[in-house]
Motif scaffolding. Sequence first.
Motif, mmCIF file in Angstrom:
data_model
loop_
_atom_site.group_PDB
_atom_site.id
_atom_site.type_symbol
_atom_site.label_atom_id
_atom_site.label_comp_id
_atom_site.label_asym_id
_atom_site.label_seq_id
_atom_site.Cartn_x
_atom_site.Cartn_y
_atom_site.Cartn_z
ATOM 1 N N TYR A 73 -13.014 8.396 4.239
ATOM 2 C CA TYR A 73 -12.369 9.615 3.733
ATOM 3 C C TYR A 73 -13.117 10.861 4.215
ATOM 4 O O TYR A 73 -12.496 11.834 4.665
ATOM 5 C CB TYR A 73 -12.332 9.584 2.201
ATOM 6 N N PRO A 119 -1.665 5.409 11.283
ATOM 7 C CA PRO A 119 -2.850 5.692 10.452
ATOM 8 C C PRO A 119 -3.813 4.522 10.333
ATOM 9 O O PRO A 119 -5.021 4.688 10.507
ATOM 10 C CB PRO A 119 -2.246 6.073 9.097
ATOM 11 N N GLY A 167 -6.626 14.797 7.196
ATOM 12 C CA GLY A 167 -5.668 13.824 6.664
ATOM 13 C C GLY A 167 -4.329 13.829 7.363
ATOM 14 O O GLY A 167 -3.386 13.188 6.879
ATOM 15 N N ASN A 168 -4.211 14.492 8.515
ATOM 16 C CA ASN A 168 -2.948 14.551 9.254
ATOM 17 C C ASN A 168 -2.943 13.477 10.347
ATOM 18 O O ASN A 168 -3.664 13.591 11.339
ATOM 19 C CB ASN A 168 -2.768 15.928 9.891
ATOM 20 N N TYR A 200 0.842 -1.194 0.000
ATOM 21 C CA TYR A 200 0.000 0.000 0.000
ATOM 22 C C TYR A 200 0.882 1.251 0.000
ATOM 23 O O TYR A 200 1.959 1.268 0.611
ATOM 24 C CB TYR A 200 -0.898 0.019 1.236
ATOM 25 N N ALA A 201 0.389 2.281 -0.654
ATOM 26 C CA ALA A 201 1.115 3.556 -0.670
ATOM 27 C C ALA A 201 1.090 4.162 0.730
ATOM 28 O O ALA A 201 0.122 4.021 1.483
ATOM 29 C CB ALA A 201 0.447 4.505 -1.665
ATOM 30 N N ASN A 202 2.184 4.832 1.081
ATOM 31 C CA ASN A 202 2.285 5.470 2.396
ATOM 32 C C ASN A 202 1.686 6.879 2.331
ATOM 33 O O ASN A 202 2.362 7.884 2.494
ATOM 34 C CB ASN A 202 3.752 5.512 2.847
ATOM 35 N N ASN A 203 0.372 6.892 2.086
ATOM 36 C CA ASN A 203 -0.356 8.162 2.050
ATOM 37 C C ASN A 203 -1.803 7.875 2.453
ATOM 38 O O ASN A 203 -2.145 6.718 2.750
ATOM 39 C CB ASN A 203 -0.275 8.819 0.668
ATOM 40 N N LEU A 204 -2.640 8.896 2.473
ATOM 41 C CA LEU A 204 -4.002 8.708 2.942
ATOM 42 C C LEU A 204 -4.742 7.643 2.141
ATOM 43 O O LEU A 204 -5.450 6.807 2.707
ATOM 44 C CB LEU A 204 -4.764 10.037 2.898
ATOM 45 N N ASP A 205 -4.574 7.654 0.830
ATOM 46 C CA ASP A 205 -5.230 6.656 -0.007
ATOM 47 C C ASP A 205 -4.788 5.244 0.383
ATOM 48 O O ASP A 205 -5.618 4.338 0.535
ATOM 49 C CB ASP A 205 -4.915 6.926 -1.479
ATOM 50 N N GLY A 206 -3.481 5.058 0.544
ATOM 51 C CA GLY A 206 -2.951 3.734 0.915
ATOM 52 C C GLY A 206 -3.400 3.307 2.301
ATOM 53 O O GLY A 206 -3.727 2.134 2.527
ATOM 54 N N TRP A 207 -3.431 4.252 3.257
ATOM 55 C CA TRP A 207 -3.857 3.915 4.625
ATOM 56 C C TRP A 207 -5.314 3.460 4.644
ATOM 57 O O TRP A 207 -5.660 2.492 5.327
ATOM 58 C CB TRP A 207 -3.675 5.116 5.549
#
Length: 243
Positions: free
Chosen positions: A165, A218, A174-175, A137-144
């Motif tokens: 979301y 996250p 998103g923080n 998974y990407a290490n960003n909000l989408d991935g989390w």
Amino acid sequence: MAARGKHRRTRTSPLTRGVVTAGTGIAALALPLLSTTTASAAQPAKVPAAAPAAAQVRTVTYTTVKGDTLYGIADKYGTPGGWQQLHKDNRKAVGDNPRLMHAGLELKVRTTKKASAPAKKSTQSVATATQASVKTYANNLDGWIREALDIMAQKGIPGSYDGIYRNVMRESSGNPQAINNWDSNAAAGTPSKGLLQTIDPTFQAYHVDGTSWDPYDPVANITAACNYAAARYGSIDNVFGAY
């Protein structure tokens, strides 16, 4: 086999030793009398069939993939005691609920099936393919969110991408390091933390097995908050304000 002497006529005269007369009056048929040795001779004993050899039990390591069940794994490997024994042997990895499993678990599996050389090679190939297919998974909000949704699906926790979301953006923008130090919870010494702003008691009570115990993590924060929302509101999708 008949017992010795059973059904044998009584001898009436030494002169008849060796023969016995059977008939009704006119004609007689002399029948040789079986000797004592012959009468008592045992029939050749049948050689008992060899008992089947006890199955050899060995232990192999199996890495779970999406869709695996303890029943299916136990059936595949011929595990003595079935899925119940497999769960007992791997309770630490699987947890108390045998129905909730996720990919990537390393299980110790007892098997009675003897693998030939080609089968062993095939098993190694499957293990390699399993490792290669582990989802990233990407290490960003989408991935989390996507990782949290996969874990929630395995644990039976409802929720959608849009529902998560929407609430994340309202609560923390998103923080994952967001913290609320000014509301009533903060005044009580339990500030809200993370993407979905959970307080420590709620995070700990609804923590999802297999995720971090850090409320700022996250994925751990999302899954715990969604678990809480499911218990109180039916789903995170039903939350549209402070919860």
